[in-house]
Design an enzyme around this catalytic site. Sequence first.
Site, PDB file in Angstrom:
ATOM      1  N   GLY A  13       0.816  -1.209   0.000  1.00 17.00           N
ATOM      2  CA  GLY A  13       0.000   0.000   0.000  1.00 17.00           C
ATOM      3  C   GLY A  13       0.844   1.249   0.000  1.00 17.00           C
ATOM      4  O   GLY A  13       2.078   1.207   0.133  1.00 17.00           O
ATOM      5  N   GLY A  15       0.900   5.519   1.361  1.00 23.24           N
ATOM      6  CA  GLY A  15       0.369   6.572   2.217  1.00 23.24           C
ATOM      7  C   GLY A  15       0.764   7.928   1.681  1.00 23.24           C
ATOM      8  O   GLY A  15       1.341   8.040   0.592  1.00 23.24           O
ATOM      9  N   SER A  16       0.473   8.978   2.450  1.00 17.88           N
ATOM     10  CA  SER A  16       0.788  10.340   2.003  1.00 17.88           C
ATOM     11  C   SER A  16       2.288  10.544   1.828  1.00 17.88           C
ATOM     12  O   SER A  16       2.733  11.257   0.925  1.00 17.88           O
ATOM     13  CB  SER A  16       0.251  11.351   3.023  1.00 17.88           C
ATOM     14  OG  SER A  16      -1.141  11.214   3.186  1.00 17.88           O
ATOM     15  N   TYR A  17       3.079   9.952   2.721  1.00 17.06           N
ATOM     16  CA  TYR A  17       4.532  10.172   2.691  1.00 17.06           C
ATOM     17  C   TYR A  17       5.314   8.877   2.528  1.00 17.06           C
ATOM     18  O   TYR A  17       6.545   8.888   2.610  1.00 17.06           O
ATOM     19  CB  TYR A  17       4.992  10.856   3.979  1.00 17.06           C
ATOM     20  CG  TYR A  17       4.313  12.173   4.261  1.00 17.06           C
ATOM     21  CD1 TYR A  17       4.760  13.342   3.653  1.00 17.06           C
ATOM     22  CD2 TYR A  17       3.226  12.251   5.123  1.00 17.06           C
ATOM     23  CE1 TYR A  17       4.135  14.549   3.902  1.00 17.06           C
ATOM     24  CE2 TYR A  17       2.603  13.461   5.384  1.00 17.06           C
ATOM     25  CZ  TYR A  17       3.064  14.606   4.773  1.00 17.06           C
ATOM     26  OH  TYR A  17       2.442  15.799   5.030  1.00 17.06           O
ATOM     27  N   VAL A  20       4.544   0.908   1.530  1.00 17.64           N
ATOM     28  CA  VAL A  20       4.801  -0.267   2.347  1.00 17.64           C
ATOM     29  C   VAL A  20       4.855  -1.495   1.446  1.00 17.64           C
ATOM     30  O   VAL A  20       3.972  -1.696   0.603  1.00 17.64           O
ATOM     31  CB  VAL A  20       3.716  -0.457   3.425  1.00 17.64           C
ATOM     32  CG1 VAL A  20       4.025  -1.688   4.282  1.00 17.64           C
ATOM     33  CG2 VAL A  20       3.618   0.775   4.314  1.00 17.64           C
ATOM     34  N   LYS A  35       8.350  -0.348   5.451  1.00 16.72           N
ATOM     35  CA  LYS A  35       7.820   0.977   5.124  1.00 16.72           C
ATOM     36  C   LYS A  35       8.953   1.890   4.671  1.00 16.72           C
ATOM     37  O   LYS A  35       9.964   2.012   5.355  1.00 16.72           O
ATOM     38  CB  LYS A  35       7.117   1.562   6.353  1.00 16.72           C
ATOM     39  CG  LYS A  35       6.598   2.975   6.193  1.00 16.72           C
ATOM     40  CD  LYS A  35       5.917   3.428   7.489  1.00 16.72           C
ATOM     41  CE  LYS A  35       5.444   4.855   7.431  1.00 16.72           C
ATOM     42  NZ  LYS A  35       4.793   5.283   8.701  1.00 16.72           N
ATOM     43  N   ASP A 130      -5.008   8.483  15.882  1.00 20.41           N
ATOM     44  CA  ASP A 130      -5.578   8.121  14.584  1.00 20.41           C
ATOM     45  C   ASP A 130      -6.162   6.714  14.651  1.00 20.41           C
ATOM     46  O   ASP A 130      -5.975   5.904  13.744  1.00 20.41           O
ATOM     47  CB  ASP A 130      -4.518   8.210  13.480  1.00 20.41           C
ATOM     48  CG  ASP A 130      -5.152   8.229  12.083  1.00 20.41           C
ATOM     49  OD1 ASP A 130      -6.355   8.532  11.974  1.00 20.41           O
ATOM     50  OD2 ASP A 130      -4.438   7.932  11.107  1.00 20.41           O
TER      51      ASP A 130
END
Length: 292
Positions: A13, A15-17, A20, A35, A130
């Site tokens: 997957g 993410g924003s930054y 993974v 990651k 979160d």
Amino acid sequence: QVGSRYRLVKVLGYGSYSAVCLAVDEATGEKVALKRVADVLQSPEHTKRVLREICILRRLRHPNLIGIRDAFVRPSATGHVDVYIAMELADGGDLFHLRGQMSSEEVRSLMWQLIVTIKYLHSIHVWHRDMKSQNVFLVWEGGERVIKVGRGSKAGFKAPLTRVVATPCYRAPEVVMSRGGYTASIDMWSLGCIFGELLQRIAHPPGIACWPATPLQALFAVIGTPCWADVAAVQEPSWRRYLHHLPGRAPTLYRRFAAAGEAAVDLLSRLLAFDPTRRCSPDEALAHEYFA
């Protein structure tokens, strides 16, 4: 660019930054979630955020938290510096994408594990900030589902608290209505949202509406509008005016989740208390009749 120790298998997957990948640690044979955080030195804020995450992960020791295995830096093909974090792999999928119904006992077990996990984090002064079903991963141990919670942020860090925490439908009212004046109780609100999702997986009579996401109007259709004492405690004048002009609405939790039982709905209402000072703590939640 990850060196010889890790063999990349596939992308899991983005993410924003970060990205993974599933990888194999050639030194141990263990499958890990690797990651990659690109260009970690792009700004002081970004560097501190990544360093803070690694420092927190190295402190955590709990069976329901995804553990860190390794962290290292590598130069990227573009000349920047990337950080790699090898994490324990939870390969049973996440709670959000889990399909099918659950028994009352399964829901109770998962909620107990979640609350115990948050209690541990708060005991070492870490707020997750979160909590959402996408961050709750599942593994099978001894024929039972066991949760593995990922990600988190530390309380008391030097940067000011902001409203940019939590995914919108798990965001506590005080996060939306303040300029960063919130406490660890925001995690308990998020657990309430997850609990509402889980209770929907218990078979219930047709016609019971599903758990809505925010905006606030949809939220108040479930928990009811706050009483005037709660409105008076809101710090922002503009939000106080907004709340004062709302027509009073009764909570519908008991109607929506009646099939889950009185104890379950009572715990849900305590987790979703508008006033964070009246929201139940992890200890209070674990002592609730629902877990008796």
